[in-house]
Scaffold this active site. Structure first.
Site, short mmCIF file in Angstrom:
data_model
loop_
_atom_site.label_atom_id
_atom_site.label_comp_id
_atom_site.label_asym_id
_atom_site.label_seq_id
_atom_site.Cartn_x
_atom_site.Cartn_y
_atom_site.Cartn_z
N LYS A 117 42.61 43.40 66.16
CA LYS A 117 41.33 43.97 65.74
C LYS A 117 40.23 42.97 66.08
CE LYS A 117 43.21 46.63 61.83
NZ LYS A 117 42.82 47.99 62.27
N ARG A 164 52.65 53.49 60.29
CA ARG A 164 53.68 54.50 60.50
C ARG A 164 55.02 53.85 60.82
NH1 ARG A 164 50.38 57.12 65.39
NH2 ARG A 164 48.73 56.29 64.06
#
Length: 513
Positions: A273, A348
């Site tokens: 990020k 996930r």
């Protein structure tokens, strides 16, 4: 956590009262001065006098001097309650702002009063919970600055004692969720989450099992272990899967099986990020925090005939020479070959194998219902805004109207949901693009730049966990919903909300309300 830390999270002392005697201020929540009748009639004159030269009072509220023992009155207006878009959150918002104003003027023993109104059946409960949210003190402050461990000595409430006890049970769950979800990435690194949770549930009827052995994690939760691969090189960051189980008295009629995303810090991994968007990523564990918070509510309320298994997938998505990378192909617990598309889609990955384990257990449970809860996608915030959880049902859950049930429950207790759907395009999106893999984990774009960016991960979780073998066309269908709380988990800076545990409590413990 040190041995002398309190086992049960810090609670605000709340007492029911029928008068303002003994309090140093009143917080009055209402939509109209016209509601000040009966016992509240003596508050009307000073408010009207103030409103004569301060027209903003009716809309914005004010603090005025009143001729009652409490002396000070904070008028906290809800605004209108009858428009198409007004809901019970008006009461929570008004109570929270009223408490904050009361604290600013020095109240230490405020009395919370809600003027009579029949617009919403749980307005009293929501009002009190709004006030308690404003009085929450973060865990680090309670531990490190004990003289600031509480903001008031007690809170009075003009209402029913049974409702107050329910509010305190719900607030204790929200406190657990806020402690875990809001604390910084070192205070709530995976081993310390285990420590905290063990401390909270010690001696209760919630049992705990922790998987922390690396060999077992690699064998049984390979997708989770890929995310953990870099972090496990640092002892204090090593991941673990925490299972919490509650089983009520009497024959079990329903089994709720929850999997929470517990990413204690998300650097993005190799797909790091950048551009300042990493700040706030300690909140990526709010899904797992909600699971623990809901288990705390169960420990308090002890509903019969209900079994709940909660799993917290606690892991740090670190960056370094051992981090997993895009293009790796990893075989999931369900035997599905998964190609990594983006390491920032780690949530996930952390949940899929745990969900698979829940699926294996669920086949043997009574009336099972599986759910994943996660701060998963920026697309969810883009699609639905910052106040709403998005819920998506698989086929069996859709046939049972699970999303509508949770939405209706949340609407009553100020924990709102929006309903999304898992469509064929979402499954197609995650189908393997070559013979190398069965499933593609993610594309190479942020979810906010991906069409159906919060729905496709639900399809991935179904496919990677093997739940696609338990759809409505199966001989063993399993109800499953995915809940994205990226928006509803709370602002940063600010306190986590604990979403969606109030809705879960209303939906699955209705007898308590």
């Amino acid at each position: 956590m040190s041995s002398d830390s309190p086992r049960v999270p810090c609670d605000v002392k709340v007492e029911t009262s029928s008068s303002a005697s003994g309090y140093d201020g009143i917080i009055l929540v209402t939509d109209s001065l016209d509601k000040l009748t009966g016992a509240l009639d003596n508050l009307l004159a000073p408010l009207k006098a103030q409103a004569e030269f301060d027209e903003s009072l009716v809309k914005d509220g004010a603090c005025v001097k009143v001729n009652v023992p409490a002396n000070r009155l904070v008028y906290a207006p809800t605004g209108p309650l009858t428009r198409d878009y007004d809901d019970v959150r008006r009461f929570a918002d008004a109570a929270e702002s009223g408490i904050k104003r009361g604290l600013k003027v020095g109240m230490k023993r405020p009395l919370l009063v809600r003027a009579p109104d029949q617009s919403f059946p749980h307005a009293d409960l929501v009002t009190l919970l709004g006030a308690l949210h404003a009085l929450y003190v973060p865990l680090e402050i309670r531990e490190d600055v004990p003289e600031k461990a509480s903001t008031v000595s007690s809170l009075g409430f003009l209402g029913d004692n049974k409702m107050v006890q329910l509010a305190l049970a719900l607030e204790s769950g929200k406190t657990v969720a806020r402690d875990i979800g809001g604390s910084d990435p070192e205070r709530m690194a995976p081993p310390r989450v285990e420590e905290y949770v063990r401390n909270v549930f010690q001696g209760t009827n919630v049992s705990m099992e922790v998987v922390s052995d690396d060999a077992k994690l690699c064998k049984e939760y390979p997708l989770f272990s890929a995310v953990n691969r870099c972090a496990k090189g640092v002892l204090r960051h090593r991941g673990r899967v925490i299972y919490l189980t509650y089983e009520g008295v009497g024959p079990i009629e329903r089994t709720l099986m929850l999997v929470g995303k517990g990413v204690t810090y998300d650097t993005g991994g190799a797909d790091i990020k950048a551009g300042g968007v990493m700040a706030g990523m300690h909140r990526d564990k709010c899904g797992a925090a909600a699971v623990a918070g809901f288990m705390q509510i169960l420990a308090k309320l002890q509903p019969p005939n209900l079994k709940v298994i909660g799993a917290m997938a606690m892991v740090r998505n670190s960056v370094g020479s051992d981090c997993y990378v895009a293009d790796e192909i990893i075989t999931s617990r369900a035997g599905v070959r998964v190609r990594v598309g983006n390491t920032d889609a780690e949530g996930r990955m952390a949940m899929a194998d745990v969900l698979c384990h829940m699926k294996e257990m669920g086949i043997k449970e009574v009336n099972p219902y599986l759910m994943t809860i996660a701060t998963l996608t920026g697309h969810c915030v883009l699609a639905h805004g910052e106040a709403y959880s998005a819920i998506m049902d698989n086929g069996p859950a859709h046939l049972s109207s699970m999303a509508q049930t949770l939405q209706a429950a949340g609407e009553e207790v100020a924990d709102p949901f929006e309903i999304s759907s898992i469509r064929r395009e979402d499954y197609d999106f995650h189908c393997g693009k070559s013979v190398y893999e069965d499933v593609l984990q993610c594309n190479n774009l942020p979810s906010s730049r991906t069409p159906r960016g919060h729905q496709t991960p639900a399809a991935f979780l179904v496919m990677a966990s093997g739940l696609d073998k338990h759809g409505k066309d199966s001989s063993q269908p399993l109800k499953y919903s995915h809940v994205d709380i990226a928006g509803s988990s709370g602002p940063f800076p600010g306190f986590p909300t604990g979403a969606p545990i109030l809705a879960l409590a209303k939906a699955f413990i209705p007898s308590a309300f």
